[in-house]
Design an enzyme around this catalytic site. Structure first.
Site, short mmCIF file in Angstrom:
data_model
loop_
_atom_site.label_atom_id
_atom_site.label_comp_id
_atom_site.label_asym_id
_atom_site.label_seq_id
_atom_site.Cartn_x
_atom_site.Cartn_y
_atom_site.Cartn_z
N HIS A 229 0.72 -1.38 0.00
CA HIS A 229 0.00 0.06 0.27
C HIS A 229 0.87 1.46 0.17
CE1 HIS A 229 -2.89 3.50 1.78
NE2 HIS A 229 -2.54 3.64 2.88
N TYR A 263 -6.75 9.71 1.54
CA TYR A 263 -6.39 9.49 2.68
C TYR A 263 -5.50 10.32 2.94
CZ TYR A 263 -3.27 5.77 4.93
OH TYR A 263 -1.88 4.47 4.84
N ASP A 552 -29.04 -21.50 15.53
CA ASP A 552 -30.16 -21.58 15.27
C ASP A 552 -30.50 -22.87 14.53
OD1 ASP A 552 -30.50 -20.22 13.52
OD2 ASP A 552 -32.71 -19.82 13.68
#
Length: 822
Positions: A229, A263, A552
């Site tokens: 990155h 960013y 369940d």
């Protein structure tokens, strides 16, 4: 006491990055003092991902679990210091939108923040510029500001936690390269390094992108892909001076420009303030973890690869467009830092079933590090985490999703999608098709629109049914709720209510439990009474020790010592296998079998002529099972219905599945049979009030809160979780899973929206769908018991809009069960 619960357990943690240090702190805080953390590099900056991590902490996302991890990280690191410096700077976070799609998504994110208890607000472009003066406000539509997010100083947090853990007895050993994992009789016994062997009752792999290497030594697959990155820093920018100091590193909120996968954060030192830029906009750059050099052999450090300027060039231009002041600057330095990505972008946590005592805490970023460590420490010391972790479970991936090719393909796509706007129903694009039912060819002929889950192709509606949708009066949908939806679903739901439909239920997991101790084993593991004659089917629950709903199940007793269990996930199989005594065999039969749900008022008319057995209500009652033949096909028929209509689940082997489909299709022509998809199915099940495990209820909820207390039979004797439920009933719980109907028949929500009571956030939506039979959207939500009273007015927030709703009595459809018991 078992090794998992012994207070004197010997623990070896592999990796002294942010996860390993956080885990050592959490374990020693709980009284486990014999903790050794082994690190191949030098401390306190060993050279893994932690050593270069930018430290961004944005808490809000679609996963409540990940948000809770991040919230704890902020809470914990916010209280830590090292060398008089804070380990977390609450600078805030600012996400900006430059497209209408992103601006709408930020409204949705604001709703998620309200659902998960994170403070945030939507801002105008002018307000965004007040927070970030370098922004070109003419390029943005608005922003989402979360003032309590900020910057984690990962290495400082490591040091602070190391000091605390060492004070409680832990030790951290640098330059110890792990070369092997010792084991005996399926239990881990120690860790071998180049500087000696360390005995252990528990070994935790917190090795980051080296996780697959450590896993291979233990014989445990670690489904993650390391990828590089890009991160670059500029020259000092005079425009940034004046708000930062060396103690805080940054003074402005962490800025995200997700429309361009970027960013930004500040870096302040004695030379001034530079801007750090991280990019996910480049091509995926996979890294072979087995080929990463050791610290002393790496040019900088193992996790830092050479910067590829050509990959970053488009991101620089996008940055200059957003922050024009960068036009007078340049990239001073950069690197390609290695991080871990999994096929679904989530961490991999849990204990190996094949090697007891070997734990994984992998694919964890700084953002979630302390929260993950807390959950894992609880799991190891108490036997269970307090937070539901099914999204991160080691066994959530199917075998078909664990191949190296799949992990590489999907891991790379996870990188690409880090900042993408992802719809909750959005399927993966490749590799597809991977798993298909025996009916796949017929479904294609009918124009099935497939979505994907667990590798399975799942029809959501069929274009062949389009004529049935003509003339239906349906509200117009907004673009978001109209994605992955068709009005055909309404027609398929109506056909199921009025005639008969075939549903492909093959992807539902099926387990076979056999052996002379099978009944006793299942009785001890589940909540309902299973000691019934062969031919009985029972709805029951798997609980954890705290009484939380782990799953369940439907359990069919097909013979005295043979049961077929309808389960939810690989975690169910894992739990049963871990607890199965000698003489009980458990086999996953999903791939070798298939299932068709035949449901609707004409279901008996369709099925009865195909068999010599009695399928009348008297001869084949509700929640019963028979092994019979339909035409030439042997089937296990179960009188069950998840849509609230008469019908059966019909199981056969995969080789006979196509013949079963064709047999039912031909017999059903005179009754107007159709094939129906998951979209109609979900609508029908919500009208009936049936719960979906993993969405409506998890381990964080007990059966009485979730409205499934009817499946608990304490009088039958001991079962897992029974003691924790003592004294609890539907009358004294403090929260409830609650049925809501939207007041406006044209309004639609999709799930995870916040629910407001008296104007204040009080809960969140779990499942939602338009109820075509009742003519309005249905939403199930967790609310305080005081608000879960029929008639109570609430409102939901959908993309910033207040949507009025009312608490309703459930079930909304056929409350007396007359249709299902015909």
């Amino acid at each position: 006491m078992s090794p998992a619960l012994a207070t004197d357990a010997r623990v070896v943690v592999i990796g002294a990055g942010i996860v390993g240090c956080s885990l050592a702190d959490e374990l020693t805080a709980r009284g486990w003092s014999d903790v050794t953390v082994l690190e191949q590099g030098p401390l306190p900056a060993p050279g893994g991902s932690t050593s270069h991590a930018p430290g961004l902490v944005f808490r809000t996302g679609p996963s409540r679990t990940m948000t809770e991890f991040a919230k704890y990280t902020v809470q914990k690191f916010g209280a830590l210091e090292a060398d008089g410096l804070p380990c977390f700077d609450p600078l805030g976070g600012l996400e900006i939108a430059t497209t209408e799609a992103r601006w709408a998504d930020l409204h949705r994110k604001a709703g998620l923040a309200a659902s998960w208890g994170v403070h945030g607000e939507l801002l105008t472009p002018q307000q965004c510029k007040q927070l970030w003066s370098l922004l070109d406000e003419d390029t943005i539509l608005g922003g989402f500001h979360t003032p309590d997010d900020g910057l984690a100083r990962a290495l400082l947090a490591c040091r602070a936690q190391m000091t605390r853990a060492e004070g409680r007895g832990a030790r951290f050993l640098e330059r110890h390269t792990v070369t092997g994992i010792e084991r005996a009789d399926g239990q881990v016994t120690g860790v071998v390094t180049d500087r000696g062997t360390f005995p252990a009752d528990h070994v935790v792999s917190a090795a980051g992108f080296w996780g697959p290497v450590i896993g291979a030594m233990a014989g445990v697959d670690v489904p993650l892909l390391p990828l590089a990155h890009q991160y670059a820093t500029t020259e000092p920018l005079p425009e940034l001076d004046g708000r930062d100091d060396v103690r805080t590193e940054a003074g402005r909120p962490i800025l995200r420009f997700q429309d361009r996968d970027l960013y930004y954060r500040e870096h302040t030192d004695s030379a001034g303030t530079r801007l750090g830029i991280g990019s996910y906009a480049h091509r995926p750059m996979p890294v072979d973890p087995f080929a990463v050099p050791a610290f002393d052999e790496a040019p900088v450090m193992p996790s830092s690869l050479p910067f590829t300027e050509e990959d970053f060039a488009p991101s620089w231009q996008d940055s200059v467009g957003l922050l024009p002041a960068l036009g007078a600057s340049r990239v001073a330095e950069g690197f390609n830092g290695v991080f871990s990505f999994t096929p679904d972008g989530m961490p991999v946590l849990g204990e190996s079933r094949d090697l007891r005592g070997f734990w994984l805490a992998e694919a964890v970023w700084v953002t979630h590090s302390a929260g993950v460590a807390k959950a894992l420490a609880e799991w190891m010391t108490d036997g269970r985490p307090s937070l539901d972790l099914h999204e991160c479970d080691l066994y959530r991936f199917e075998d078909a999703q664990r191949s190296p090719a799949y992990i590489e393909d999907r891991g790379a796509q996870s990188f690409v999608e880090v900042y993408d706007v992802i719809h909750p129903l959005q399927p993966i694009e490749a590799p597809r098709p991977l798993r298909v039912s025996p009916f796949y060819a017929r479904q294609q002929e009918l124009g099935a629109h497939f979505l994907e889950a667990g590798g399975w192709e799942r029809p959501h509606w069929y274009e062949a049914n389009a004529p049935l949708a003509e003339g239906l009066a349906l509200p117009e949908r907004d673009p978001w709720s109209a994605r992955y939806w068709s009005p055909i679903a309404a027609a398929e739901a109506a056909a199921t209510r009025e005639k008969v439909a075939l549903y492909d239920m093959t992807p539902l997991r099926r387990l076979e439990v056999t052996g002379p101790g099978a009944l006793g084993f299942l009785q001890r593991m589940t909540t309902n009474q299973l000691d019934k004659k062969p031919g009985a089917v029972t709805y029951t629950l798997l609980l954890n020790e705290a009484g939380g709903v782990r799953s369940d199940l439907t359990v069919a007793r097909l013979a005295p010592d043979r049961f077929q269990v309808g389960a939810n996930s690989g975690a169910d199989l894992d739990l049963l296998l871990r607890h199965a005594p000698a003489g009980v065999q458990i086999r996953d039969i999903t791939s070798g079998t298939c299932c068709i749900g035949v449901w609707g008022p004409l279901a008996r008319d369709l099925v009865q002529p195909l068999t010599r057995d009695d399928f009348s209500h008297q001869g084949f009652g509700f929640f019963k099972a028979k092994q019979t033949y339909l035409g030439h096909v042997p089937v296990t028929a179960m009188r069950l219905s998840y849509v609230g209509e008469l019908g059966w689940e019909l199981y056969t082997t995969a080789d006979l599945g196509l013949r079963l489909w064709d047999t039912l299709w031909e017999a059903g022509r005179e009754y107007g049979v159709i094939a129906a998809g998951r979209s109609a199915f979900n609508s029908l099940r919500l009208e009936k009030g049936y719960r979906s495990w993993g969405h409506d209820m998890t381990t964080e909820h007990n059966p009485y809160e979730a409205g499934v207390g009817f499946a608990v039979r304490p009088a039958k004797g001991e079962f897992l979780g029974r003691a924790a439920l003592e004294g609890i009933s539907e009358q004294n719980v403090r929260r409830k899973l609650t049925c809501l109907t939207l007041d406006d028949p044209a309004a639609v929500v999709l799930g995870k929206e916040p629910v407001f009571v008296d104007g204040a956030p009080a809960g969140y939506v779990t499942s939602a769908s338009y109820g075509y039979t009742i003519g309005r959207c249905i939403a199930y939500a967790w609310l305080p018991a005081s608000a879960a009273v029929p008639g109570t007015a609430v409102h939901l927030e959908y993309f910033g809009e207040k949507v009025p709703a009312t608490v309703a009595e459930e079930p909304l459809f056929d409350p007396k069960m007359t249709r299902i018991r015909r």
